[in-house]
Design a protein around this motif. Structure first.
Motif, short mmCIF file in Angstrom:
data_model
loop_
_atom_site.label_atom_id
_atom_site.label_comp_id
_atom_site.label_asym_id
_atom_site.label_seq_id
_atom_site.Cartn_x
_atom_site.Cartn_y
_atom_site.Cartn_z
N VAL A 59 65.84 43.77 24.61
CA VAL A 59 67.13 44.63 24.62
C VAL A 59 68.02 44.70 25.62
O VAL A 59 69.15 45.13 25.77
CB VAL A 59 66.80 45.94 23.93
N THR A 60 67.46 44.13 26.77
CA THR A 60 68.28 44.22 27.86
C THR A 60 68.94 42.90 28.05
O THR A 60 69.82 42.67 29.18
CB THR A 60 67.28 44.58 29.39
N ASP A 61 68.84 41.89 27.45
CA ASP A 61 69.46 40.74 27.46
C ASP A 61 70.63 40.41 26.40
O ASP A 61 70.53 40.43 25.20
CB ASP A 61 68.41 39.63 27.13
N GLU A 62 71.60 40.81 27.09
CA GLU A 62 73.13 40.85 26.31
C GLU A 62 73.06 39.42 25.41
O GLU A 62 73.72 39.36 24.54
CB GLU A 62 74.04 41.02 27.07
N SER A 63 72.83 38.30 26.23
CA SER A 63 72.92 36.93 25.57
C SER A 63 72.13 37.13 24.14
O SER A 63 72.59 36.56 23.05
CB SER A 63 72.68 35.90 26.35
N ALA A 64 70.68 37.57 24.13
CA ALA A 64 70.11 37.69 23.07
C ALA A 64 70.68 38.79 21.96
O ALA A 64 70.66 38.29 20.90
CB ALA A 64 68.69 37.99 23.32
N LEU A 68 71.72 37.57 18.27
CA LEU A 68 71.29 38.25 16.95
C LEU A 68 72.27 38.83 16.34
O LEU A 68 72.13 38.68 14.85
CB LEU A 68 70.21 39.40 17.37
N ALA A 69 73.37 39.20 16.75
CA ALA A 69 74.57 39.95 16.08
C ALA A 69 75.22 38.77 15.34
O ALA A 69 75.59 39.00 14.06
CB ALA A 69 75.49 40.62 16.95
N ASN A 70 75.32 37.70 15.96
CA ASN A 70 75.91 36.31 15.28
C ASN A 70 74.96 36.15 14.12
O ASN A 70 75.46 35.79 12.85
CB ASN A 70 75.85 35.28 16.19
N TRP A 71 73.77 35.97 14.25
CA TRP A 71 72.92 35.68 12.98
C TRP A 71 73.14 36.78 11.87
O TRP A 71 73.20 36.49 10.86
CB TRP A 71 71.46 35.62 13.22
N LEU A 122 70.52 52.33 28.93
CA LEU A 122 71.59 51.26 28.69
C LEU A 122 71.25 50.69 27.21
O LEU A 122 72.42 50.29 26.56
CB LEU A 122 71.83 50.75 29.94
N SER A 123 70.07 50.27 27.18
CA SER A 123 70.05 49.13 26.09
C SER A 123 70.55 49.52 24.57
O SER A 123 71.04 48.88 23.82
CB SER A 123 68.54 48.71 26.02
N PRO A 124 70.24 50.98 24.47
CA PRO A 124 70.77 51.43 22.95
C PRO A 124 72.12 51.46 22.85
O PRO A 124 72.69 50.93 21.86
CB PRO A 124 70.22 52.97 23.09
N LEU A 125 72.89 51.51 24.08
CA LEU A 125 74.52 51.39 24.10
C LEU A 125 74.71 50.12 23.95
O LEU A 125 75.89 49.59 23.25
CB LEU A 125 74.83 51.91 25.15
N LEU A 126 74.09 48.91 24.65
CA LEU A 126 74.22 47.39 24.42
C LEU A 126 74.05 46.95 23.16
O LEU A 126 74.87 46.11 22.52
CB LEU A 126 73.11 47.06 25.48
N VAL A 127 72.95 47.56 22.42
CA VAL A 127 72.74 47.21 20.99
C VAL A 127 74.01 47.39 20.11
O VAL A 127 74.39 46.70 19.24
CB VAL A 127 71.60 47.75 20.38
N VAL A 128 74.56 48.57 20.52
CA VAL A 128 75.69 49.17 19.49
C VAL A 128 76.95 48.24 19.94
O VAL A 128 77.79 47.85 18.90
CB VAL A 128 75.97 50.44 19.75
#
Length: 243
Positions: A59-64, A68-71, A122-128
């Motif tokens: 969840v800390t990896d923005e490229s990942a 996943l969002a693209n998928w 931070l990761s919950p915000l990055l997920v969103v």
């Protein structure tokens, strides 16, 4: 059929979220840092005739996250519910020297503290951030961030435990700010204290089983919240939790 994303979901509370959402008819994206653990967890749930997709996610990896969002865009074109369950608690570290760096004042280490904050705050915000465009395509988009009663300034009655206490408290205010920004998109985002739950983190003397904890939040929070609740810190019973 609704689509849900659950982070930190190969065991414990996250796994139970996947099971109960699946039973409600959701297609569920089950994520874990270790794909094999995600795959095995999803296999159990798929054998129960649920529709669960295992995915590896740090969840800390923005490229990942973007991958996943693209998928998700290609597979479903939207996301209806995100459960930001992934989190770490230094008290559970096997390396007690590492634990002390985010737990005791005398051993406090800024770098170790920042690792906990990265995951929990931070990761919950990055997920969103990366799934925002998919949430906007839902008719009733919701984000549930798993917080803790330990994040409450007014209720805290002991010292130390800086990494977990501080990161969950920071998550509360960051979600408040994010929720106010997301309101114009019609996205509801709340933080929830699940109570004391029988997981690896909570121990077996806890008040609720994972099953009970998720049922509480689904019935009292997910099913009832509206846009005016966005940004709230709520208890598992649907009542506002003291900040």
């Amino acid at each position: 059929m609704n689509i849900a994303l659950v982070t930190g979901a190969y065991k414990g509370l996250g796994f139970e979220w996947c099971r109960q959402l699946g039973r409600r008819g959701y297609k569920v994206i089950l994520t874990a840092r270790d794909f094999e653990k995600a795959r095995k967890a999803a296999e159990v749930l798929n054998q129960e005739d649920l529709v669960v997709y295992p995915k590896q996610l740090e969840v800390t990896d923005e490229s990942a996250l973007q991958e996943l969002a693209n998928w998700g865009q290609e597979m479903f074109s939207r996301i209806d519910l995100i459960v930001n369950n992934a989190g770490i608690n230094p008290k559970d570290y096997s390396d007690k020297n590492q634990m002390a760096k985010a737990f005791y004042l005398d051993q406090l280490d800024a770098e170790e503290m920042l690792k906990v904050i990265h995951v929990n705050s931070l990761s919950p915000l990055l997920v969103v951030k990366h799934f925002r465009s998919l949430l906007k395509k839902s008719q009733n988009p919701k984000v549930i961030n798993i917080s803790s009663w330990l994040s409450s300034v007014s209720l805290l009655r002991f010292g130390g435990h800086y990494g977990y206490v501080g990161s969950k408290n920071l998550l509360n205010i960051l979600n408040k700010s994010m929720a106010l920004e997301l309101q114009k998109d019609g996205i509801i985002s709340v933080n929830v204290n699940p109570g004391w739950v029988k997981t690896d983190m909570g121990g077996q003397k806890a008040q609720f089983s994972s099953d009970e904890a998720v049922q509480n939040i689904l019935s009292n929070v997910v099913d009832k919240i509206h846009l005016g609740d966005s940004g709230a810190f709520m208890n598992f019973d649907g009542i506002l939790h003291p900040w």
